[in-house]
Write an enzyme that holds these catalytic residues in place. Structure first.
Site, mmCIF file in Angstrom:
data_model
loop_
_atom_site.group_PDB
_atom_site.id
_atom_site.type_symbol
_atom_site.label_atom_id
_atom_site.label_comp_id
_atom_site.label_asym_id
_atom_site.label_seq_id
_atom_site.Cartn_x
_atom_site.Cartn_y
_atom_site.Cartn_z
ATOM 1 N N GLU A 94 0.827 -1.212 0.000
ATOM 2 C CA GLU A 94 0.000 0.000 0.000
ATOM 3 C C GLU A 94 0.860 1.262 0.000
ATOM 4 O OE1 GLU A 94 -4.115 -1.181 2.183
ATOM 5 O OE2 GLU A 94 -2.291 -1.559 3.350
ATOM 6 N N GLU A 124 -3.976 -9.599 3.925
ATOM 7 C CA GLU A 124 -4.747 -9.226 5.114
ATOM 8 C C GLU A 124 -5.883 -10.174 5.440
ATOM 9 O OE1 GLU A 124 -2.729 -5.440 3.765
ATOM 10 O OE2 GLU A 124 -3.774 -7.097 2.778
#
Length: 246
Positions: free
Chosen positions: A111, A131
């Site tokens: 990210e 995640e």
């Protein structure tokens, strides 16, 4: 710039080179690193320069967010957007940013790359969002930036499964613009920044502002940007030099 414990910061005339530096933790992003990245971004907002963000060339960019810290965060920490905030801060810098990636960029590390304007990587890099395997969502920008970068269908597959993209895959879907050998990574990144540094600084800033603006702000923002630049002395100087060479 001030001293840092999780970053190596090299401030130059036209750019700042930030190297993630938690080698014993595979450059995992912890709260201290977030705070230090904010400090860098604060200065780059006050004194705009280009940004090169890297983990160096030792085969690791960032293995994600520090899981030990993440495990202990609660709903209020999630609502505070600790990691999302730094990604947005990088994305909203006035001048462009380049991520130079060697090795894994996973979770929050990926990210961090997505928040930069341009990404280049080495042939041993890979990208992924694991995640969901840890019982959470990719909460620092991947849920909306990744679809913008690689398309909705592929982004959903990656986010739903945690599958990783190799460097070749990342280049094929244009997540990165170049794949180079590790010993050429930083030189390639600096060459890219050199080309940016040669253009009109104001035109560069306004181009970034326009490209990143919401879709419903176009074309008005381009017209306003052009109106500002048409009155800029740099525009007349550069165009005159171009005509004199013709």
């Amino acid at each position: 710039m001030t001293d840092y414990r999780t970053l190596l910061v090299d401030e130059r005339d036209d750019r700042v080179v930030v190297t993630l530096h938690r080698p014993d933790k595979r450059n995992a992003i912890d709260a201290e690193m977030v705070d230090e990245l904010h400090a860098v971004c604060d200065k780059l907002t006050r004194e705009p320069k280009l940004l090169l963000l890297t983990g160096g060339t030792d085969g690791i960019f960032a293995a994600g967010v520090d899981i030990a810290q993440l495990r202990d965060r609660d709903r209020y920490d999630a609502l505070a957007g600790i990691n999302h905030g730094i990604m947005q801060h990088i994305r909203s810098l006035p001048m462009p940013s380049v991520a130079a990636v060697d090795g894994p960029a996973l979770g929050g590390g990926a990210e961090l790359c997505y928040a930069c304007d341009v990404r280049i990587c080495t042939d041993r890099s890979f990208f992924g969002q694991p995640e969901v395997r840890l019982g959470i969502v990719a909460g620092a920008g991947a849920l909306y930036r990744l679809p913008q970068l690689v398309g909705e269908s592929l982004a959903k597959e990656l986010l739903y499964t945690g599958r990783r993209l190799t460097a070749a895959d990342a280049l094929a879907v244009r997540l990165v613009s170049q794949v180079v050998p590790a010993d050429e990574l930083l030189a390639t990144a600096h060459a890219l920044l050199d080309r940016m540094a040669k253009v009109s600084p104001l035109a560069l800033r306004l181009t970034k502002l326009a490209v990143d603006a919401p879709a419903d702000a176009h074309p008005q923002i381009e017209q306003l940007a052009q109106a500002v630049l048409f009155e800029d002395d740099e525009k007349r100087r550069r165009m005159t030099a171009f005509l004199d060479r013709s």
